[in-house]
Design a protein around this motif. Structure first.
Motif, PDB file in Angstrom:
ATOM      1  N   GLY A   1       6.415  -9.722  10.038  1.00  0.00           N
ATOM      2  CA  GLY A   1       7.851 -10.036   9.609  1.00  0.00           C
ATOM      3  C   GLY A   1       7.635 -10.859   8.435  1.00  0.00           C
ATOM      4  O   GLY A   1       6.830 -11.575   8.103  1.00  0.00           O
ATOM      5  N   ALA A   2       8.574 -10.716   7.445  1.00  0.00           N
ATOM      6  CA  ALA A   2       8.774 -11.616   6.284  1.00  0.00           C
ATOM      7  C   ALA A   2       9.399 -12.792   6.525  1.00  0.00           C
ATOM      8  O   ALA A   2      10.340 -13.018   7.617  1.00  0.00           O
ATOM      9  CB  ALA A   2       9.671 -10.875   5.214  1.00  0.00           C
ATOM     10  N   ALA A   3       9.049 -13.932   5.615  1.00  0.00           N
ATOM     11  CA  ALA A   3       9.879 -15.126   5.617  1.00  0.00           C
ATOM     12  C   ALA A   3      11.049 -15.074   5.202  1.00  0.00           C
ATOM     13  O   ALA A   3      11.266 -13.953   4.546  1.00  0.00           O
ATOM     14  CB  ALA A   3       8.882 -16.268   4.969  1.00  0.00           C
TER      15      ALA A   3
ATOM     16  N   ARG B   1      -0.938  -7.273  -6.057  1.00  0.00           N
ATOM     17  CA  ARG B   1      -1.132  -7.817  -4.537  1.00  0.00           C
ATOM     18  C   ARG B   1       0.107  -8.202  -4.201  1.00  0.00           C
ATOM     19  O   ARG B   1       0.628  -8.198  -3.077  1.00  0.00           O
ATOM     20  CB  ARG B   1      -2.073  -9.022  -4.655  1.00  0.00           C
TER      21      ARG B   1
ATOM     22  N   MET C   1      10.653 -17.619   0.740  1.00  0.00           N
ATOM     23  CA  MET C   1       9.865 -17.101  -0.211  1.00  0.00           C
ATOM     24  C   MET C   1       9.954 -17.530  -1.608  1.00  0.00           C
ATOM     25  O   MET C   1       8.911 -17.845  -2.432  1.00  0.00           O
ATOM     26  CB  MET C   1       9.805 -15.776  -0.057  1.00  0.00           C
TER      27      MET C   1
ATOM     28  N   HIS D   1      -0.366 -19.900   0.506  1.00  0.00           N
ATOM     29  CA  HIS D   1       0.941 -19.102  -0.197  1.00  0.00           C
ATOM     30  C   HIS D   1       1.112 -17.873   0.240  1.00  0.00           C
ATOM     31  O   HIS D   1       2.340 -17.529   0.501  1.00  0.00           O
ATOM     32  CB  HIS D   1       0.763 -18.861  -1.813  1.00  0.00           C
ATOM     33  N   MET D   2       0.308 -17.060   0.649  1.00  0.00           N
ATOM     34  CA  MET D   2       0.529 -15.777   1.305  1.00  0.00           C
ATOM     35  C   MET D   2       1.078 -16.179   2.674  1.00  0.00           C
ATOM     36  O   MET D   2       1.931 -15.189   3.284  1.00  0.00           O
ATOM     37  CB  MET D   2      -0.885 -14.951   1.577  1.00  0.00           C
ATOM     38  N   ALA D   3       0.456 -16.790   3.328  1.00  0.00           N
ATOM     39  CA  ALA D   3       0.901 -17.274   4.703  1.00  0.00           C
ATOM     40  C   ALA D   3       2.423 -17.779   4.601  1.00  0.00           C
ATOM     41  O   ALA D   3       3.227 -17.269   5.570  1.00  0.00           O
ATOM     42  CB  ALA D   3       0.092 -18.424   5.383  1.00  0.00           C
ATOM     43  N   SER D   4       2.915 -18.109   3.486  1.00  0.00           N
ATOM     44  CA  SER D   4       4.161 -18.813   3.563  1.00  0.00           C
ATOM     45  C   SER D   4       5.281 -17.661   3.399  1.00  0.00           C
ATOM     46  O   SER D   4       6.474 -17.765   3.305  1.00  0.00           O
ATOM     47  CB  SER D   4       4.640 -19.735   2.351  1.00  0.00           C
ATOM     48  N   LEU D   5       4.745 -16.377   2.840  1.00  0.00           N
ATOM     49  CA  LEU D   5       5.648 -15.294   2.721  1.00  0.00           C
ATOM     50  C   LEU D   5       5.875 -14.416   4.088  1.00  0.00           C
ATOM     51  O   LEU D   5       6.742 -13.519   3.992  1.00  0.00           O
ATOM     52  CB  LEU D   5       5.043 -14.117   1.725  1.00  0.00           C
ATOM     53  N   TYR D   6       5.261 -14.990   5.229  1.00  0.00           N
ATOM     54  CA  TYR D   6       5.392 -14.192   6.442  1.00  0.00           C
ATOM     55  C   TYR D   6       5.972 -15.107   7.491  1.00  0.00           C
ATOM     56  O   TYR D   6       5.988 -16.238   7.261  1.00  0.00           O
ATOM     57  CB  TYR D   6       4.219 -13.743   6.848  1.00  0.00           C
TER      58      TYR D   6
ATOM     59  N   GLU E   1      -5.316 -22.635  -1.516  1.00  0.00           N
ATOM     60  CA  GLU E   1      -3.892 -22.522  -2.052  1.00  0.00           C
ATOM     61  C   GLU E   1      -3.141 -21.114  -1.838  1.00  0.00           C
ATOM     62  O   GLU E   1      -2.226 -21.069  -1.681  1.00  0.00           O
ATOM     63  CB  GLU E   1      -3.834 -23.111  -3.392  1.00  0.00           C
ATOM     64  N   MET E   2      -4.013 -20.114  -2.272  1.00  0.00           N
ATOM     65  CA  MET E   2      -3.548 -18.758  -2.547  1.00  0.00           C
ATOM     66  C   MET E   2      -3.474 -18.121  -0.998  1.00  0.00           C
ATOM     67  O   MET E   2      -2.425 -17.577  -0.768  1.00  0.00           O
ATOM     68  CB  MET E   2      -4.652 -17.766  -3.006  1.00  0.00           C
TER      69      MET E   2
ATOM     70  N   MET F   1      -6.224 -12.825   3.411  1.00  0.00           N
ATOM     71  CA  MET F   1      -5.001 -12.650   2.679  1.00  0.00           C
ATOM     72  C   MET F   1      -4.395 -11.324   3.359  1.00  0.00           C
ATOM     73  O   MET F   1      -3.182 -11.392   3.659  1.00  0.00           O
ATOM     74  CB  MET F   1      -4.908 -12.375   1.295  1.00  0.00           C
TER      75      MET F   1
END
Lengths: 257, 310
Positions: free
Chosen positions: A13-15, A102, A20, B105-110, B101-102, B148
């Motif tokens: 699932g997306a945030a 990416r 985001m 950040h990726m985690a914060s998109l899910y 940090e990267m 990631m």
């Protein structure tokens, strides 16, 4: 390494979009401010120009206090350094190093990535403006005019220069973008109506310069902050024209890798 | 509509992708069963990366039908991308960003990411969380890219050459992670040109060449035939080949190419080896330098394409 079953059991699932975009803005801002070279362009050079040319009588800036002439020009330079130079170089290398690719396969939509970039430019610009205004006030600057007109002009300038920066970053090689963005920065310090009044240049050159976004922004800001008036329609039209052209072309030709 | 259980994770029929004059993918058919590890094997330019990028919705194909997790990537790309994890072959990280940090950040998109610190620790990234990306070693970069890919707890993971450039220890850790993903019900598609990686990890292997799948199946199915299986040993010259031959299964062949060096072909497995050593014991022969070589995916690839794999 111990095997722990269940650790990766899918929970996709997306945030939410706001989270985001906020995360993207925060990261982009840190990336923009972290580079030493970048701080040179966004902070040190504009501040030095402001201090140097305000306190030493090197150039005839026309009637009135020199700082009243210089501050609007240096604010225009701040917009150039962040929206154009900094953004173009950073985005060029992000493209080169596969960052855009990416993120392009992450839940972050492309429009949200661009919003994040714009957010980072605006945050940086606010920090620059606060610093430069403080320095200018310390140097005896007495601003006039409508603050909203100043904000509006700077946003329009940001749109114009962001569009051009992204166009460059999305079409040229990263090294070419780096070189060209720095060269244009230097040329516009000299010929952009930032520290040297456009009146100092011969007529033909001046006519050309007046059609460029940085001189138009500097002149527009000067008209408000020094004269207490409203920006000339021509300067606003020049900025709007570059915004439409730059953003439109960037949307059409930007390549993600 | 079928239930998620029996729906393949990827269904591709007749995919075509051209770059100008060059045809990168040329009528490719591929089915990836859910909850499995599928290796996409092939030399550079075989169409591996293009196929995977099409599955991710990053690239549009010119023709063919493609469904990933039941979605058309070209139409429902955004929906799809919240359910998949991707590891690029290289890059993908802000050059000025720190590793931790990267990943954060990726985690914060899910919506439901893994714990970033724990994941970094497991992949041996704990010590380099504050290291800028450009100072990470090649192996550390690979592990970051892998982290990631899985941090968003995807249903389907695409790994592009996941262990290229890793040292043996890091490679084992990466393989271990792939096995864990599979055990937890994640579907994994990995591209590789390492045969042992495919043999070690994959439930199914699809061999690509010239933009098509030229063979697919389980590693055992692909390697069946055994034409390449060989057992060699050294002993005193002039052993009784007929007697040895008689002790072995029917499809075996025995020869003595040079004096004192013996070569047996056939279904080389534990039973054959036991039979040979038992025969040697009976005849007072000390079998020396015993080696076995089984028919590998590498041989299959060579037979199918007439070329080495890299």
């Amino acid at each position: 390494m111990a095997t722990t079953t269940g650790h990766h059991s899918p929970a996709p699932g997306a945030a939410p979009y706001p989270r985001m975009i906020l995360a993207q803005t925060a990261l982009e801002t840190r990336m923009l401010l972290r580079h030493g070279e970048q701080l040179l362009l966004t902070v040190i050079i504009p501040t030095l120009l402001l201090v140097l040319f305000s306190t030493v009588d090197l150039i005839d800036t026309g009637p009135g206090e020199r700082v009243d002439f210089l501050t609007p020009g240096v604010l225009a330079l701040a917009v150039l350094s962040t929206a154009f130079t900094g953004q173009a170089i950073a985005t060029g290398y992000e493209r080169r190093y596969g960052v855009l690719k990416r993120l392009g396969v992450s839940p972050l939509p492309r429009w949200a990535l661009l919003l994040g970039k714009t957010g980072a430019v605006l945050v940086t610009l606010v920090l620059q403006t606060v610093l430069l205004v403080a320095v200018a006030l310390a140097l005896g600057w007495s601003p006039r005019g409508n603050p909203l007109a100043v904000v509006g002009l700077m946003l329009l300038g940001t749109a114009a220069l962001s569009g051009l920066g992204l166009l460059m970053a999305g079409t040229l090689r990263a090294e070419a973008t780096l070189a060209a963005a720095n060269l244009l920065f230097v040329l516009l310090v000299l010929f952009g109506g930032v520290v040297v009044p456009l009146e100092e240049y011969p007529g033909a050159l001046r006519t050309v310069l007046e059609l460029l976004p940085v001189p138009a922004l500097a002149e527009g800001l000067r008209e408000v902050l020094r004269e207490g008036g409203w920006p000339a329609l021509r300067d606003v039209a020049v900025l709007a024209g570059w915004s439409a052209a730059g953003l439109g072309l960037a949307a059409r030709f930007f390549r993600w890798e | 509509m079928r239930s998620a259980g029996d729906q393949p994770a990827v269904e591709a029929v007749g995919l075509v992708k051209r770059y100008g004059e060059r045809i990168a993918v040329d009528g490719l058919d591929l089915t990836v069963p859910a909850h499995s590890v599928t290796a996409v094997l092939g030399p550079n330019g075989a169409g591996k990366t293009t196929t995977i990028e099409a599955c991710e919705g990053y690239r549009r194909v010119d023709a063919g039908r493609l469904r990933v997790l039941g979605l058309d990537p070209a139409v429902d790309g955004e929906k799809l991308r919240s359910r998949i994890g991707v590891m690029l072959q290289e890059g993908g990280v802000y050059p000025g960003a720190r590793a931790g940090e990267m990943l954060r950040h990726m985690a914060s998109l899910y919506a439901h990411p893994l714990d970033v610190d724990a994941l970094g620790e497991r992949l041996g990234l704990g010590s380099c969380g504050r290291t800028p990306y450009r100072r990470l070693s090649g192996g550390q970069r690979q592990r970051l890219a892998l982290a990631m890919a899985v941090v968003g707890r995807p249903e389907l993971v695409f790994l592009d050459e996941p262990t290229a450039g890793l040292d043996p220890q890091a490679r084992q850790a990466a393989w271990e992670l792939v096995r864990e993903l599979r055990a937890d019900g994640v579907t994994v598609v990995l591209s590789t040109h390492l045969m042992d990686e495919a043999e070690e990890l994959a439930d199914r292997v699809a061999i690509l060449d010239g933009g098509r799948v030229i063979a697919d199946g389980t590693p055992a199915e692909l390697c069946r035939g055994g034409a390449g299986d060989v057992l060699r040993f050294a002993g005193r010259p002039g052993l009784d080949l007929a007697s040895l031959r008689a002790a072995l299964p029917a499809d075996s062949e025995v020869s003595e190419p040079t004096p004192g060096s013996y070569r047996i072909t056939g279904d080389v497995g534990p039973r054959l080896l036991a039979t040979v050593t038992a025969w040697c014991a009976q005849h007072g022969v000390l079998a020396d330098r015993i080696t076995t070589r089984r028919h590998t995916l590498e041989d299959v690839f060579l037979e199918l394409t007439g070329r080495e794999l890299r």
